[in-house]
Design an enzyme around this catalytic site. Structure first.
Site, PDB file in Angstrom:
ATOM      1  N   SER A 170      75.763  40.927 -76.032  1.00  0.00           N
ATOM      2  CA  SER A 170      75.672  40.060 -74.916  1.00  0.00           C
ATOM      3  C   SER A 170      75.161  40.757 -73.609  1.00  0.00           C
ATOM      4  O   SER A 170      74.813  41.660 -73.401  1.00  0.00           O
ATOM      5  CB  SER A 170      77.377  39.788 -74.247  1.00  0.00           C
ATOM      6  OG  SER A 170      78.182  39.368 -75.495  1.00  0.00           O
TER       7      SER A 170
HETATM    8  N1  SAH Z   1      81.181  41.539 -77.546  1.00  0.00           N
HETATM    9  C1  SAH Z   1      79.835  41.673 -78.292  1.00  0.00           C
HETATM   10  C2  SAH Z   1      79.322  40.382 -78.536  1.00  0.00           C
HETATM   11  C3  SAH Z   1      79.248  40.047 -80.156  1.00  0.00           C
HETATM   12  S1  SAH Z   1      78.484  38.565 -80.375  1.00  0.00           S
HETATM   13  C4  SAH Z   1      79.028  42.873 -77.693  1.00  0.00           C
HETATM   14  O1  SAH Z   1      79.209  43.213 -76.631  1.00  0.00           O
HETATM   15  O2  SAH Z   1      78.085  43.289 -78.634  1.00  0.00           O
HETATM   16  C5  SAH Z   1      80.096  37.723 -81.064  1.00  0.00           C
HETATM   17  C6  SAH Z   1      80.551  38.197 -82.315  1.00  0.00           C
HETATM   18  O3  SAH Z   1      81.781  37.526 -82.818  1.00  0.00           O
HETATM   19  C7  SAH Z   1      79.917  38.576 -83.754  1.00  0.00           C
HETATM   20  O4  SAH Z   1      79.656  39.656 -84.118  1.00  0.00           O
HETATM   21  C8  SAH Z   1      80.704  37.483 -84.723  1.00  0.00           C
HETATM   22  O5  SAH Z   1      80.594  37.987 -86.052  1.00  0.00           O
HETATM   23  C9  SAH Z   1      82.097  37.669 -84.079  1.00  0.00           C
HETATM   24  N2  SAH Z   1      82.896  36.456 -84.714  1.00  0.00           N
HETATM   25  C10 SAH Z   1      82.673  35.290 -84.593  1.00  0.00           C
HETATM   26  N3  SAH Z   1      84.022  34.741 -84.929  1.00  0.00           N
HETATM   27  C11 SAH Z   1      84.893  35.581 -85.021  1.00  0.00           C
HETATM   28  C12 SAH Z   1      86.322  35.562 -85.254  1.00  0.00           C
HETATM   29  N4  SAH Z   1      86.938  34.259 -85.716  1.00  0.00           N
HETATM   30  N5  SAH Z   1      86.773  36.573 -85.244  1.00  0.00           N
HETATM   31  C13 SAH Z   1      86.393  37.712 -84.811  1.00  0.00           C
HETATM   32  N6  SAH Z   1      85.077  37.865 -84.394  1.00  0.00           N
HETATM   33  C14 SAH Z   1      84.341  36.797 -84.739  1.00  0.00           C
END
Ligand code: SAH
Length: 209
Positions: A60
């Site tokens: 993010s």
């Molecule tokens: N907080 C992260 C942002 C990652 S992007 C950071 O700081 O890097 C969002 C992530 O959510 C992705 O890796 C995706 O695989 C995950 N995701 C999507 N749906 C999900 C779910 N139902 N449960 C857990 N993770 C999920």
């Protein structure tokens, strides 16, 4: 190696965009974001932008990490926090620097394993990370004082709101793939109160079942 100057410049940008919480700003300055992304992108680690982490996912933007974390600290007294979407583990590390216990779930196994290894090597002892199971969140450890959702559902899953403790709050982007509304939901003794925090742009939350 990324210089102190690029980190200070990021801090100035966060202040200019309205982040006021000094504890959050200090953590955004100190957490080594360059260690949460591929080396090829490390020179851009302290730009205020989302960056690819593989598998179509992104780390993010620092501003949105700061905004969601600040909103969480201002609206709850969070000790135990759940994060949905570990991704790189960056937001997890920011939370782990500010609250007692962080639980984080990720549905893509390679991302979860890499994030878990990184967080362990960096010495974050108050994080538990696991692969997302059927359903949403991590009900076994509920209720949480705070829940941060870092992927966007079309609608907030009621089963996730149920994992919030009374007095706690959830922050999530809600809406379609292009642009979402950042929403804060507070759990009171009698129900849920919703508030709008602005706009966001996250990858979609995937619900497999
Ligand atoms: N907080 C992260 C942002 C990652 S992007 C950071 O700081 O890097 C969002 C992530 O959510 C992705 O890796 C995706 O695989 C995950 N995701 C999507 N749906 C999900 C779910 N139902 N449960 C857990 N993770 C999920």
């Amino acid at each position: 190696m990324t210089s102190q100057r690029t980190r200070e410049r990021l801090l100035q940008q966060l202040r200019a965009e309205g982040i006021r919480n000094e504890r959050v700003l200090a953590v955004l300055r100190d957490v080594p974001r360059h260690l949460f992304i591929d080396e090829a992108l490390a020179s851009r680690a302290y730009e205020n932008t989302a960056l690819p982490i593989g598998f179509g996912q992104t780390i993010s933007q620092p501003y949105i990490v700061a905004r969601m974390t600040e909103a969480l600290l201002e609206n709850a007294k969070p000790k135990r926090v759940l994060e949905i979407g570990t991704g790189s583990g960056y937001q997890t590390a920011v939370l782990a620097s500010l609250v007692e216990e962080v639980y984080t779930v990720e549905r893509l196994e390679p991302l979860m394993k890499l994030a878990r290894k990184r967080l362990r090597e960096m010495g974050y002892r108050n994080v538990q990370a696991k692969l997302a199971a059927v359903g949403i969140g991590w009900p076994q450890h509920a209720p949480y004082d705070g829940i941060l959702v870092t992927a966007a559902p079309q609608e907030l899953p009621p089963a996730l709101l149920e994992q919030l403790a009374p007095g706690g709050c959830l922050i999530a982007p809600v809406g379609g793939p292009a642009m979402q509304e950042l929403r804060l939901v507070r759990r009171t003794d009698t129900g849920f109160e919703h508030e709008h925090l602005g706009l966001a742009n996250f990858v979609p939350l995937i619900l497999d079942n």
